[in-house]
Design a protein around this motif. Structure first.
Motif, short mmCIF file in Angstrom:
data_model
loop_
_atom_site.label_atom_id
_atom_site.label_comp_id
_atom_site.label_asym_id
_atom_site.label_seq_id
_atom_site.Cartn_x
_atom_site.Cartn_y
_atom_site.Cartn_z
N GLY A 29 4.58 -41.42 -2.20
CA GLY A 29 3.82 -40.61 -3.14
C GLY A 29 4.63 -40.07 -4.30
N GLU A 30 5.96 -40.13 -4.22
CA GLU A 30 6.80 -39.67 -5.32
C GLU A 30 7.14 -40.82 -6.25
OE1 GLU A 30 10.22 -37.69 -3.86
OE2 GLU A 30 9.10 -35.99 -2.99
N LEU A 31 7.42 -40.48 -7.52
CA LEU A 31 7.69 -41.52 -8.52
C LEU A 31 8.95 -42.29 -8.17
CD1 LEU A 31 6.94 -42.88 -11.19
CD2 LEU A 31 8.27 -41.11 -12.37
N VAL A 32 10.01 -41.56 -7.77
CA VAL A 32 11.26 -42.22 -7.37
C VAL A 32 11.19 -42.48 -5.87
CG1 VAL A 32 13.77 -42.10 -7.36
CG2 VAL A 32 12.48 -41.04 -9.22
N SER A 33 10.68 -43.62 -5.52
CA SER A 33 10.53 -44.01 -4.12
C SER A 33 10.36 -45.52 -4.05
CB SER A 33 9.33 -43.30 -3.47
OG SER A 33 8.13 -43.67 -4.13
N ALA A 34 10.25 -46.04 -2.85
CA ALA A 34 9.98 -47.46 -2.59
C ALA A 34 11.16 -48.37 -2.89
CB ALA A 34 8.74 -47.93 -3.35
N GLY A 35 12.34 -47.84 -3.10
CA GLY A 35 13.54 -48.67 -3.25
C GLY A 35 13.52 -49.54 -4.48
N THR A 36 13.66 -50.84 -4.29
CA THR A 36 13.75 -51.78 -5.42
C THR A 36 12.38 -52.19 -5.96
OG1 THR A 36 13.78 -53.67 -3.89
CG2 THR A 36 15.91 -52.74 -4.55
N ILE A 37 11.30 -51.79 -5.32
CA ILE A 37 9.97 -52.23 -5.75
C ILE A 37 9.67 -51.82 -7.20
CG2 ILE A 37 7.49 -51.96 -5.33
CD1 ILE A 37 8.10 -51.90 -2.36
N PRO A 38 9.90 -50.54 -7.61
CA PRO A 38 9.63 -50.19 -9.01
C PRO A 38 10.51 -50.97 -10.00
CG PRO A 38 9.82 -48.22 -7.66
CD PRO A 38 10.28 -49.36 -6.82
N LEU A 39 11.75 -51.26 -9.63
CA LEU A 39 12.63 -52.01 -10.53
C LEU A 39 12.13 -53.45 -10.72
CD1 LEU A 39 16.16 -50.84 -9.30
CD2 LEU A 39 14.80 -49.97 -11.23
N LEU A 40 11.69 -54.06 -9.64
CA LEU A 40 11.14 -55.42 -9.75
C LEU A 40 9.86 -55.42 -10.56
CD1 LEU A 40 11.76 -56.65 -6.09
CD2 LEU A 40 12.99 -57.37 -8.15
N SER A 41 9.04 -54.40 -10.37
CA SER A 41 7.81 -54.29 -11.15
C SER A 41 8.12 -54.13 -12.64
CB SER A 41 6.98 -53.10 -10.65
OG SER A 41 5.81 -52.94 -11.42
N LEU A 42 9.13 -53.33 -12.96
CA LEU A 42 9.53 -53.15 -14.35
C LEU A 42 10.04 -54.46 -14.95
CD1 LEU A 42 10.10 -51.34 -16.80
CD2 LEU A 42 12.30 -50.77 -15.77
N ALA A 43 10.84 -55.20 -14.19
CA ALA A 43 11.35 -56.48 -14.69
C ALA A 43 10.21 -57.44 -14.99
CB ALA A 43 12.30 -57.10 -13.65
N VAL A 44 9.22 -57.49 -14.10
CA VAL A 44 8.06 -58.36 -14.34
C VAL A 44 7.28 -57.87 -15.56
CG1 VAL A 44 5.82 -59.04 -13.40
CG2 VAL A 44 7.86 -59.14 -11.97
N GLY A 45 7.14 -56.56 -15.72
CA GLY A 45 6.42 -56.03 -16.87
C GLY A 45 7.07 -56.42 -18.19
N ILE A 46 8.39 -56.36 -18.25
CA ILE A 46 9.09 -56.75 -19.47
C ILE A 46 8.90 -58.24 -19.74
CG2 ILE A 46 11.38 -56.99 -20.51
CD1 ILE A 46 12.20 -54.46 -18.99
N GLU A 47 9.00 -59.05 -18.69
CA GLU A 47 8.86 -60.51 -18.87
C GLU A 47 7.43 -60.88 -19.28
OE1 GLU A 47 8.12 -64.64 -17.93
OE2 GLU A 47 7.32 -62.98 -16.77
N VAL A 48 6.44 -60.25 -18.65
CA VAL A 48 5.04 -60.55 -18.98
C VAL A 48 4.71 -60.07 -20.40
CG1 VAL A 48 2.65 -60.01 -18.39
CG2 VAL A 48 4.29 -60.57 -16.59
N ALA A 49 5.16 -58.88 -20.75
CA ALA A 49 4.90 -58.38 -22.11
C ALA A 49 5.51 -59.30 -23.16
CB ALA A 49 5.44 -56.96 -22.26
#
Length: 269
Positions: A224-244
């Motif tokens: 439930g916190e923004l800084v959580s889930a380990g590497t999942i947010p970083l991978l999501s960010l990488a995909v977001g940059i590539e898709v954009a």
């Protein structure tokens, strides 16, 4: 009154297919792909016969094991992260090939786009003001969807597409020249490649630190916190940059091709 001489057609290189031959080849391949897809869909089970055992297991264990409240995101970027890597590079390759094809077609029509009054908008002031006002909120929404993908429905794929629409709003609300200034091609291509490369580097970091590729090696934090889930947010960010970056490149090349065709038709008229 003398007529202007027709624009010479660029000579084809030895062994190069003509435009008509390339179109026929595409139609044959599309027909074969369509037949395969219909054949595959015919073998799917009925909706009543489907039992989502995998989904039931994920709903029970994902929050505790990965500290994420968005189970779909946990599946995409952790449990099934290697498949997502393949999907990301499929998108990367598709954008790359399509951009090369569109630029090759643009070389076959050597007219330049700059300085042509036909590229100025004739839309109303209300439409232009609305589009310009939506650019900032669209960018903020894309950042929110990307960064909160492990907490709520969303993630890098959705956030990247939303970010790319901001460029389309710029074009609709201003003109072609403004859009060109805001989408430096070199920077867009670099962002697309950097996003794809970052996904691989994070996977390699998991291999080095934890002994498995794409292993979630960072602290998981509290669900439930923004800084959580380990590497999942970083991978999501990488995909977001590539898709954009990929969708911005596609929108730009499609728009360039459209304007070249319009100019050619205007010249022939």
């Amino acid at each position: 009154m003398s007529e202007d001489p027709p624009t010479p057609t660029p000579a084809r290189r030895p062994g190069e297919l003509s435009f008509a031959a390339r179109r026929r080849l595409f139609l044959i391949g599309a027909a074969g792909l369509g037949a395969l897809m219909l054949w595959g869909l015919g073998g799917l089970p009925d909706f009543e016969d489907f039992t989502p055992l995998y989904g039931q297991v994920m709903n029970q264990v994902a929050v505790e094991e990965r500290s994420t409240t968005a189970v779909v995101t946990a599946v995409n970027f952790d449990y099934r992260g290697f498949d997502t890597l393949g999907e990301e590079f499929i998108l990367f390759a598709a954008v790359l090939v399509l951009a090369l094809l569109l630029r090759r077609l643009r070389e076959e029509r050597p007219e330049r786009l700059e300085g042509d009054p036909r590229h100025r908008h004739t839309t109303s002031a209300a439409v232009r003001l609305t589009c310009v006002a939506l650019v900032g909120p669209t960018v903020l929404l894309s950042i929110y969807i990307t960064m909160h993908g492990h907490l709520t429905p969303g993630g890098g794929f959705q956030g990247g597409v939303i970010a790319a629409t901001a460029l389309l709003l710029v074009y609709l609300g201003s003109d072609y020249a403004t859009m060109q200034r805001l989408r430096p091609v070199a920077l867009v291509e670099t962002a697309k490649a950097a996003g794809a490369g970052a996904f691989v580097l994070i996977g390699l970091a998991g291999l080095i630190v934890a002994g498995a590729f794409l292993e979630n090696f960072l602290p998981l934090g509290t669900p439930g916190e923004l800084v959580s889930a380990g590497t999942i947010p970083l991978l999501s960010l990488a995909v977001g940059i590539e898709v954009a970056g990929g969708f911005v490149l596609l929108l730009s090349d499609f728009l360039d091709q459209l304007l070249v065709i319009r100019r050619k038709r205007g010249t022939e008229a």
